[in-house]
Design an enzyme around this catalytic site. Structure first.
Site, mmCIF file in Angstrom:
data_model
loop_
_atom_site.group_PDB
_atom_site.id
_atom_site.type_symbol
_atom_site.label_atom_id
_atom_site.label_comp_id
_atom_site.label_asym_id
_atom_site.label_seq_id
_atom_site.Cartn_x
_atom_site.Cartn_y
_atom_site.Cartn_z
ATOM 1 N N HIS A 67 0.826 -1.207 0.000
ATOM 2 C CA HIS A 67 0.000 0.000 0.000
ATOM 3 C C HIS A 67 0.859 1.256 0.000
ATOM 4 O O HIS A 67 1.973 1.288 0.528
ATOM 5 C CB HIS A 67 -0.887 0.029 1.247
ATOM 6 C CG HIS A 67 -2.154 -0.752 1.110
ATOM 7 N ND1 HIS A 67 -3.062 -0.518 0.100
ATOM 8 C CD2 HIS A 67 -2.686 -1.759 1.872
ATOM 9 C CE1 HIS A 67 -4.098 -1.335 0.237
ATOM 10 N NE2 HIS A 67 -3.885 -2.112 1.300
ATOM 11 N N CYS A 100 0.169 2.764 -4.532
ATOM 12 C CA CYS A 100 -0.585 3.966 -4.861
ATOM 13 C C CYS A 100 0.175 5.214 -4.432
ATOM 14 O O CYS A 100 0.992 5.172 -3.515
ATOM 15 C CB CYS A 100 -1.949 3.929 -4.176
ATOM 16 S SG CYS A 100 -3.010 2.609 -4.774
#
Length: 373
Positions: free
Chosen positions: A86, A139
């Site tokens: 992440h 991301c």
């Protein structure tokens, strides 16, 4: 010349942010490095969270592995970091002249964030002539090395596309696509579960991370707290605009309460020293004197990167960026420049229905250099 690597994969199994393909990315990249790109197995450190025989990629273990990688490097060594997991981003602090307007971060398994400033500090510690390539399949990874030159991308403020806001991958049931984006709200909830604390709040995330992790926290978080305590000492004697008031309100309330509970805590914070004493000096010459940092981002700062499981078999799940890169490296036998690798990766992702646009951040002399050459 030696080639050395740290490979990091975080699946966050059992949490609200669980992903499927990050550990697979690491295993496939390991094979590519050893079979195709000239890396020896003894020179690769693997951090994954799905196998107890490997170190868990917490903030502390990731920082330690990267620090060891750089401290043991020699001039002209080729270093590589691959991160699959992440990413998140926090609004830049008031007065912070940030490339993108945000602090881009990777998210270790314990939520002890590692920021774009931390990666800048790592790059600044490289021996002369040593290159450090970072691929971040996460991301908000555009600009993950702070104050780097954006060769390909639209993350830096001057290159941002007007009117383009945060962009998520199109959810797809047939391909089981997830975003490798951990919203701050979800991060806080996971942190609550891991620490058993209910007093954590989105509005005071930086001081909370420092309070939870202390000396193991990001140097950026330590610096923020030290600055806030200094502001707190002078707060009543200064004028503040509305933006500063909003930013400082919750953080200052947290700090006031913490200091009232434990004055020793504040004293210890103010005694913290930072390893990179040449930060301001070095910043004056970035872009003039080339540094050895090279970033391939999975997407732009405002975008998300895809975690895909097209067959439904978790053993075949992957990060869209990593999968596209490995396809190209197999086709070219690794004989490709950084610039061409990023352009061709963008093309493959677009043709296969992914909206993310990878980026390249490095000094001009490395854009056309061979990938990990």
């Amino acid at each position: 010349m030696s080639k050395k690597a740290v490979l990091i994969g975080c699946n966050y199994e059992g949490t609200e942010g669980e992903l499927k393909g990050c550990v697979n990315d690491v295993k496939r990249m390991y094979a590519c490095l050893t079979e195709r790109l000239g890396f020896e197995e003894d020179n690769i450190e693997v951090l994954i969270d799905a196998d107890d025989s490997y170190p868990d990629p917490t903030g502390e273990t990731i920082r330690r592995a990267i620090t060891n990688l750089i401290q043991n490097a020699e001039p002209d060594d080729v270093l590589y970091i691959h991160y699959s997991g992440h990413g998140t981003r926090l609004p830049a602090e008031t007065g912070d002249d940030d490339d993108t307007g945000y602090d881009e971060c990777i998210v270790p398994t314990d939520m002890n964030l590692i920021t774009d400033d931390d990666f800048r500090d790592f790059v600044d510690e490289l021996p002369e002539g040593c290159k450090l390539t970072i691929v971040s399949d996460s991301c908000h990874s555009g600009g993950l090395i702070d104050e780097s030159i954006e060769q390909i991308g639209e993350s830096h403020v001057e290159n941002q596309i007007e009117g383009e806001e945060q962009e998520d991958q199109q959810e797809s049931e047939d391909r089981d696509i997830r975003n490798r984006d951990l919203p701050v709200e979800v991060l806080v909830e996971i942190l609550k579960q891991k620490t058993g604390r209910d007093d954590l709040d989105v509005g005071k995330l930086r001081p909370t991370i420092f309070d939870v992790f202390g000396e193991e926290a990001s140097p950026k978080m330590k610096k923020f707290i030290k600055g806030m305590i200094t502001k707190l000492e002078n707060y009543d004697n200064e004028e503040h605009d509305e933006e500063e008031e909003m930013e400082m309100c919750m953080a200052l309330a947290f700090l006031k309460e913490k200091i009232e509970e434990d004055e020793e805590w504040a004293r210890l914070v103010m005694e913290i020293e930072y390893e990179n004493d040449q930060e301001i000096y070095a910043g004056q010459y970035r872009g003039i004197i080339p540094d050895g940092g090279i970033l391939i981002s999975g997407c732009q700062s405002h975008q998300t990167s895809a975690d895909a499981n097209p067959t439904g078999d978790p053993n075949e799940a992957y990060g869209a960026l990593t999968n596209a890169m490995l396809t190209i490296l197999e086709e070219t036998d690794g004989e490709i420049s950084y610039q061409d690798l990023v352009y061709r990766t963008r093309q493959i992702l677009s043709e296969t229905g992914y909206s993310q646009r990878p980026g390249l951040y490095c000094s001009d002399q490395y854009a056309d250099a061979q990938f990990l050459g």
